[in-house]
Design a protein around this motif. Structure first.
Motif, PDB file in Angstrom:
ATOM      1  N   LEU A  34       0.728  -1.079  -0.217  1.00 60.22           N
ATOM      2  CA  LEU A  34      -0.014   0.125   0.006  1.00 60.22           C
ATOM      3  C   LEU A  34       0.980   1.172   0.027  1.00 60.22           C
ATOM      4  CD1 LEU A  34      -2.973  -1.037   2.449  1.00 60.22           C
ATOM      5  CD2 LEU A  34      -2.809  -1.117  -0.317  1.00 60.22           C
ATOM      6  N   VAL A 131       5.379  -9.630 -14.233  1.00 59.26           N
ATOM      7  CA  VAL A 131       4.698  -8.862 -15.090  1.00 59.26           C
ATOM      8  C   VAL A 131       5.501  -7.721 -15.363  1.00 59.26           C
ATOM      9  CG1 VAL A 131       2.554  -7.261 -15.198  1.00 59.26           C
ATOM     10  CG2 VAL A 131       2.337  -9.383 -13.885  1.00 59.26           C
ATOM     11  N   TYR A 159      13.271   3.794 -14.429  1.00 56.15           N
ATOM     12  CA  TYR A 159      12.142   2.843 -14.433  1.00 56.15           C
ATOM     13  C   TYR A 159      12.227   1.636 -15.279  1.00 56.15           C
ATOM     14  CZ  TYR A 159       7.527   0.582 -15.418  1.00 56.15           C
ATOM     15  OH  TYR A 159       6.548  -0.203 -15.700  1.00 56.15           O
ATOM     16  N   LYS A 163      13.155  -2.360 -14.500  1.00 55.89           N
ATOM     17  CA  LYS A 163      12.156  -3.348 -14.804  1.00 55.89           C
ATOM     18  C   LYS A 163      12.963  -4.425 -15.599  1.00 55.89           C
ATOM     19  CE  LYS A 163       8.273  -3.938 -14.432  1.00 55.89           C
ATOM     20  NZ  LYS A 163       7.418  -4.639 -13.167  1.00 55.89           N
TER      21      LYS A 163
HETATM   22  P1  NAD Z   1       0.489   0.656  -9.709  1.00 59.97           P
HETATM   23  O1  NAD Z   1       1.479   1.681  -9.073  1.00 59.97           O
HETATM   24  O2  NAD Z   1      -0.923   0.845  -9.846  1.00 59.97           O
HETATM   25  O3  NAD Z   1       0.371  -0.428  -8.608  1.00 59.97           O
HETATM   26  C1  NAD Z   1       1.696  -1.131  -7.859  1.00 59.97           C
HETATM   27  C2  NAD Z   1       1.326  -1.850  -6.776  1.00 59.97           C
HETATM   28  O4  NAD Z   1       2.517  -2.314  -6.004  1.00 59.97           O
HETATM   29  C3  NAD Z   1       0.788  -0.889  -5.698  1.00 59.97           C
HETATM   30  O5  NAD Z   1      -0.697  -1.418  -5.158  1.00 59.97           O
HETATM   31  C4  NAD Z   1       1.726  -0.694  -4.471  1.00 59.97           C
HETATM   32  O6  NAD Z   1       1.199  -0.508  -3.207  1.00 59.97           O
HETATM   33  C5  NAD Z   1       2.624  -2.066  -4.846  1.00 59.97           C
HETATM   34  N1  NAD Z   1       3.682  -2.091  -4.252  1.00 59.97           N
HETATM   35  C6  NAD Z   1       4.762  -1.095  -4.668  1.00 59.97           C
HETATM   36  N2  NAD Z   1       5.720  -1.308  -3.867  1.00 59.97           N
HETATM   37  C7  NAD Z   1       5.756  -2.600  -3.216  1.00 59.97           C
HETATM   38  C8  NAD Z   1       6.325  -3.434  -2.361  1.00 59.97           C
HETATM   39  N3  NAD Z   1       7.779  -3.113  -2.190  1.00 59.97           N
HETATM   40  N4  NAD Z   1       6.071  -4.520  -1.744  1.00 59.97           N
HETATM   41  C9  NAD Z   1       4.535  -4.891  -1.970  1.00 59.97           C
HETATM   42  N5  NAD Z   1       3.612  -4.019  -2.952  1.00 59.97           N
HETATM   43  C10 NAD Z   1       4.251  -3.192  -3.405  1.00 59.97           C
HETATM   44  O7  NAD Z   1       1.152  -0.036 -10.812  1.00 59.97           O
HETATM   45  P2  NAD Z   1       0.346  -0.803 -12.211  1.00 59.97           P
HETATM   46  O8  NAD Z   1       0.118   0.182 -13.281  1.00 59.97           O
HETATM   47  O9  NAD Z   1      -0.732  -1.477 -11.497  1.00 59.97           O
HETATM   48  O10 NAD Z   1       1.339  -1.780 -12.600  1.00 59.97           O
HETATM   49  C11 NAD Z   1       1.554  -3.243 -12.066  1.00 59.97           C
HETATM   50  C12 NAD Z   1       2.666  -3.769 -12.839  1.00 59.97           C
HETATM   51  O11 NAD Z   1       2.549  -3.810 -14.150  1.00 59.97           O
HETATM   52  C13 NAD Z   1       4.127  -3.254 -12.592  1.00 59.97           C
HETATM   53  O12 NAD Z   1       5.107  -4.426 -12.226  1.00 59.97           O
HETATM   54  C14 NAD Z   1       4.405  -2.216 -13.943  1.00 59.97           C
HETATM   55  O13 NAD Z   1       5.725  -2.265 -14.123  1.00 59.97           O
HETATM   56  C15 NAD Z   1       3.530  -3.304 -14.928  1.00 59.97           C
HETATM   57  N6  NAD Z   1       3.134  -2.719 -16.162  1.00 59.97           N
HETATM   58  C16 NAD Z   1       2.411  -1.550 -16.157  1.00 59.97           C
HETATM   59  C17 NAD Z   1       1.857  -1.068 -17.154  1.00 59.97           C
HETATM   60  C18 NAD Z   1       0.893   0.143 -17.221  1.00 59.97           C
HETATM   61  O14 NAD Z   1       0.757   0.651 -18.402  1.00 59.97           O
HETATM   62  N7  NAD Z   1       0.603   0.341 -16.022  1.00 59.97           N
HETATM   63  C19 NAD Z   1       2.345  -1.691 -18.590  1.00 59.97           C
HETATM   64  C20 NAD Z   1       3.174  -2.699 -18.473  1.00 59.97           C
HETATM   65  C21 NAD Z   1       3.494  -3.506 -17.417  1.00 59.97           C
END
Ligand code: NAD
Ligand code: TDX
Length: 359
Positions: A34, A131, A159, A163
């Motif tokens: 969170l 992911v 970033y 990743k």
């Molecule tokens: P987001 O920022 O909305 O959610 C990230 C979540 O991870 C949050 O709920 C946060 O509380 C939790 N979190 C962060 N650090 C943490 C830790 N140390 N331990 C436990 N929980 C932790 O991100 P999103 O957009 O939902 O992205 C999710 C994944 O998908 C990421 O890995 C991102 O790289 C990948 N991704 C996102 C997109 C996009 O367009 N948003 C596209 C491709 C891949």
């Protein structure tokens, strides 16, 4: 019914996946720290659901992760948790190294340590799905072929570098220890519950507040947009039928310039929430560009379509309209995330950028 350990399941994409898996009957253990982008408001409909076990904690906490693995014996781990915003990574790369690199390494090692002592049959069926993003491949020029699983890594932002590093570690655990991993690299997601630091919700909410709509540079940068639900159906197919050790590229075949995206949001709002003060597109401002701004992303998802039969269900135009509608209909969610911290972020990221009316 499968038992899934999901990390980051209170975030934008993770919560969409958790809601879908609960609807399908799987039991979900949701480990989320969170941070600012994690939000229990994304999981409201699961309140009182005994098969959604929410645990607030860090993926880097080996003791906690081990406890969850031993207690719930998941069939798979789906790893969404990350620091996810490029602009924040430019201002504070360390946070991205801590969670995306060190956190992922710690999680991998905890899960691997538990998995290696399982009975042979369970070892064979277990999966760790990581992911990831298309940003690890760098930037394309206008006429370049789209990214595919064969594209060499060339991350440009802190970033995407973090990743990329995490992807390499996941791959290394497969090659070195035979750990059953899967990696997905997806393009830009949009849809309900996205934190409004990202382009589409930021522009939607700024427009409704009659605030400037900040378009970086000339607005000609290109992203390939995919509805979050289509991303989640792809992840489930990869989990169920993907080949162990492989990577799958996921994309929407919906390339748009940023200016096109912003104008489409404005047009939807003009129709759904017309303003007496004039069309929303009048609020567009071209602002100082993001440093190292990748010009174009595009994904060739033919491997996923061919091998696993995936097809997106949403077109960009219809999905974007639904998304704008969602932000209009969920004002309480919006007010909850627009906290003091969020306002501070808007100041940090936008106050110093020069604003122009034309590019
Ligand atoms: P987001 O920022 O909305 O959610 C990230 C979540 O991870 C949050 O709920 C946060 O509380 C939790 N979190 C962060 N650090 C943490 C830790 N140390 N331990 C436990 N929980 C932790 O991100 P999103 O957009 O939902 O992205 C999710 C994944 O998908 C990421 O890995 C991102 O790289 C990948 N991704 C996102 C997109 C996009 O367009 N948003 C596209 C491709 C891949
Ligand atoms: O205010 C803005 N103005 C603007 O022009 C913001 C926030 C963004 N932009 C531009 C930058 C990008 O070209 O819009 C495009 C999209 O920006 P973001 O929504 O920040 O996404 P992006 O940087 O493309 O990264 C996203 O897609 C891949 C996610 O944030 C990542 O987590 C994912 O891996």
């Amino acid at each position: 019914m499968a038992t899934l350990l999901v990390t980051g399941g209170a975030g934008f994409i993770g919560s969409c996946y958790v809601l879908a898996r609960r609807a399908a009957g799987d039991r979900v253990i949701n480990l989320d720290k969170l941070t600012y982008s994690g939000n229990m408001g994304n999981l409201l409909s699961l309140k009182g659901d005994a098969d959604h076990i929410f645990v607030r904690g860090d993926i880097g906490n080996a003791e906690l992760v081990r406890h969850l693995l031993e207690t719930y014996a998941p069939d798979a781990v789906l790893h969404f948790a990350a620091e996810s915003h490029v602009d924040r990574s430019i201002l504070d790369p360390g946070a991205f190294v801590r969670t995306n690199v060190l956190g992922t390494c710690a999680l991998l090692h905890s899960v691997y340590g538990w998995w290696k002592d399982l009975a042979e049959e369970r070892r064979q069926t277990f999966r760790f799905l990581h992911v990831s993003t298309d940003e690890v491949f760098g930037a394309l020029r206008p006429d370049d072929d789209a990214f595919s699983e064969e594209t060499a890594y060339a991350p440009n932002s802190p970033y995407s570098a973090s990743k990329a590093a995490s992807d390499h570690f996941v791959r290394a655990y497969h090659e070195t220890y035979g750990f059953p991993t899967l990696i997905t690299n997806c393009s830009n997601n949009y849809g309900p519950r996205q934190f409004p630091e990202k382009l589409i919700p930021l522009v939607t909410l700024n427009a409704l507040a009659r605030k400037p709509l900040p378009v970086y540079g000339t607005g000609s940068n290109i992203r390939d947009w995919l509805h979050v639900e289509d991303h989640c159906t792809a992840l489930q197919l990869v989990l169920e039928a993907g080949r162990v050790g492989q990577t799958y590229a996921i994309g929407g075949r919906s390339e748009r310039t940023n200016l096109e995206v912003v104008r489409t949001v404005c047009a939807a709002l003009d129709e759904m929430a017309p303003s007496r003060e004039g069309p929303y597109a009048e609020l567009v401002r071209f602002v100082t560009d993001r440093p190292g701004h990748d010009f174009r992303y595009a994904i060739d998802c033919s491997k996923l379509c061919r091998e696993l039969g995936w097809q997106p269900a949403h077109t960009f135009e219809e999905g974007l309209r639904e998304t704008v509608r969602w932000y209009l209909d969920n004002r309480e969610w919006v007010e909850n995330v627009q906290s003091g911290d969020y306002r501070k972020w808007l100041d940090v990221n936008y106050a110093g950028r020069v604003q122009r009316v034309s590019a």
